[in-house]
Design a protein around this motif. Structure first.
Motif, short mmCIF file in Angstrom:
data_model
loop_
_atom_site.label_atom_id
_atom_site.label_comp_id
_atom_site.label_asym_id
_atom_site.label_seq_id
_atom_site.Cartn_x
_atom_site.Cartn_y
_atom_site.Cartn_z
N PHE A 23 -40.07 97.60 70.54
CA PHE A 23 -38.65 97.11 69.63
C PHE A 23 -39.30 96.55 68.43
O PHE A 23 -38.73 96.69 67.27
CB PHE A 23 -37.83 96.06 70.56
N THR A 24 -40.35 95.62 68.46
CA THR A 24 -40.99 94.81 67.43
C THR A 24 -41.70 95.80 66.62
O THR A 24 -41.57 95.67 65.44
CB THR A 24 -41.77 93.64 67.66
N ASP A 25 -42.29 96.47 67.00
CA ASP A 25 -43.35 97.67 66.25
C ASP A 25 -42.60 98.60 65.81
O ASP A 25 -42.84 99.23 64.52
CB ASP A 25 -44.27 98.13 67.35
N GLU A 26 -41.43 99.34 66.30
CA GLU A 26 -40.77 100.31 65.63
C GLU A 26 -39.35 99.99 65.20
O GLU A 26 -39.06 100.40 64.14
CB GLU A 26 -40.84 101.42 66.76
N VAL A 27 -38.62 99.52 65.93
CA VAL A 27 -37.22 99.12 65.55
C VAL A 27 -36.96 98.05 64.53
O VAL A 27 -36.18 98.52 63.20
CB VAL A 27 -36.38 98.77 66.79
N VAL A 28 -37.67 97.03 64.51
CA VAL A 28 -37.49 95.89 63.61
C VAL A 28 -38.01 96.37 62.16
O VAL A 28 -37.28 96.34 61.10
CB VAL A 28 -38.23 94.85 64.07
N PRO A 29 -39.20 97.07 61.98
CA PRO A 29 -39.36 97.52 60.88
C PRO A 29 -38.42 98.51 60.01
O PRO A 29 -38.17 98.35 58.88
CB PRO A 29 -40.53 98.23 60.75
N GLU A 30 -37.74 99.23 60.81
CA GLU A 30 -36.73 100.37 60.39
C GLU A 30 -35.52 99.45 59.87
O GLU A 30 -35.07 99.66 59.01
CB GLU A 30 -36.52 101.42 61.29
N LEU A 31 -35.07 98.62 60.79
CA LEU A 31 -34.21 97.64 60.42
C LEU A 31 -34.26 96.86 58.98
O LEU A 31 -33.26 97.04 58.13
CB LEU A 31 -33.84 96.55 61.43
N ARG A 32 -35.57 96.40 58.85
CA ARG A 32 -35.61 95.67 57.47
C ARG A 32 -35.48 96.71 56.48
O ARG A 32 -35.33 96.31 55.41
CB ARG A 32 -36.99 95.05 57.63
N LYS A 33 -36.19 97.96 56.58
CA LYS A 33 -36.08 98.84 55.50
C LYS A 33 -34.75 99.09 54.91
O LYS A 33 -34.23 99.09 53.79
CB LYS A 33 -36.76 100.20 55.97
N ILE A 34 -33.68 99.30 56.16
CA ILE A 34 -32.43 99.44 55.65
C ILE A 34 -31.69 98.33 55.15
O ILE A 34 -30.94 98.40 54.03
CB ILE A 34 -31.57 99.85 57.01
N ILE A 35 -31.89 97.03 55.67
CA ILE A 35 -31.46 95.81 54.93
C ILE A 35 -31.69 95.67 53.51
O ILE A 35 -31.25 95.31 52.78
CB ILE A 35 -31.65 94.61 56.11
N HIS A 36 -33.08 95.69 53.52
CA HIS A 36 -33.85 95.52 52.20
C HIS A 36 -33.38 96.54 51.15
O HIS A 36 -32.94 96.17 49.94
CB HIS A 36 -35.34 95.41 52.24
N LYS A 37 -33.17 97.78 51.41
CA LYS A 37 -32.55 98.76 50.64
C LYS A 37 -31.18 98.14 50.23
O LYS A 37 -30.67 98.20 48.90
CB LYS A 37 -32.70 100.08 51.14
N ILE A 38 -30.26 97.73 51.16
CA ILE A 38 -28.92 97.28 50.82
C ILE A 38 -29.15 96.11 49.98
O ILE A 38 -28.15 96.17 48.84
CB ILE A 38 -28.08 97.10 52.02
N MET A 39 -29.73 95.09 50.38
CA MET A 39 -29.94 94.01 49.33
C MET A 39 -30.38 93.94 48.07
O MET A 39 -30.08 93.59 47.05
CB MET A 39 -30.73 92.96 50.21
N ALA A 40 -31.16 95.24 47.82
CA ALA A 40 -31.89 95.54 46.49
C ALA A 40 -30.74 96.12 45.55
O ALA A 40 -30.87 96.29 44.46
CB ALA A 40 -33.09 96.37 46.56
N GLU A 41 -29.64 96.79 46.20
CA GLU A 41 -28.64 97.56 45.46
C GLU A 41 -27.80 96.72 44.50
O GLU A 41 -27.44 95.70 44.86
CB GLU A 41 -27.80 98.51 46.20
#
Length: 194
Positions: A176-194
């Motif tokens: 969860f911490t190794d695979e899921v959280v990094p993917e979640l952060r990528k999605i959130i960071h992309k949205i926040m940067a738009e």
């Protein structure tokens, strides 16, 4: 379409919420017409209901860490909305808080979602949110649903609850911490940067 204020008043006037309204307890949720990230969970905690601030506790700190968001971004960016399945603290049960009341989300989510046309991802936190929004598309249990999060993208991102009660679950499932959280952060960071 009804306004946010009209819906807020209707929620308080609903007979299902009569006792909360009599006790001066307001429904706790957050809608924003500019929101792009929607957090859907069980119901406010007792502390959140008392303070009228959602996710302002250790669970919220952990959730913000998973998202890679500061408190200021979380509360003040206009990008994050919160719609629990029940807008009132349901009380304590034998193993944690009681579940959200039946029929509540069915009544209030749709009109509130209509006010937020820019939502890009709905974070489904815990089994109740996943059952309600994913229905039969979810896996046989929460662990497998979260493990297979990518099957539900781009609309939904299922997560375990960030409660301290789930620290043991996270230790047992390091993916969860190794695979899921990094993917979640990528999605959130992309949205926040738009």
């Amino acid at each position: 379409m009804k306004t946010a204020d009209q819906i807020f008043e209707e929620i308080q006037a609903d007979p299902q919420n009569e006792q909360f309204t009599k006790d001066g307890i307001l429904p706790l949720y957050h809608v924003d017409p500019t929101a792009e990230i929607l957090i859907i969970s069980q119901a406010p905690s007792r502390k959140a209901q008392e303070s009228m601030v959602f996710w302002d506790d250790p669970s919220g700190d952990r959730l913000r860490d998973w998202l890679g968001l500061s408190k200021d971004e979380f509360y003040n960016s206009g990008k994050v909305a919160v719609l629990p399945l029940d807008f009132y603290y349901p009380g304590k049960g034998a193993h944690g808080d009681l579940p959200p009341r039946k029929g509540f989300a069915e009544k209030w989510h749709e009109p509130l979602l209509a006010l937020m046309p820019n939502i890009k991802v709905k974070l489904l936190i815990g089994q109740y949110a996943q059952k309600y929004y994913l229905g039969k598309a979810r896996e046989r249990n929460l662990t497998e649903t979260v493990r297979n999060f990518d099957q539900y993208l781009p609309d939904y991102f299922p997560l375990v609850h960030p409660s301290p009660l789930n620290y043991g679950w996270m230790k047992q499932h390091p993916w969860f911490t190794d695979e899921v959280v990094p993917e979640l952060r990528k999605i959130i960071h992309k949205i926040m940067a738009e």
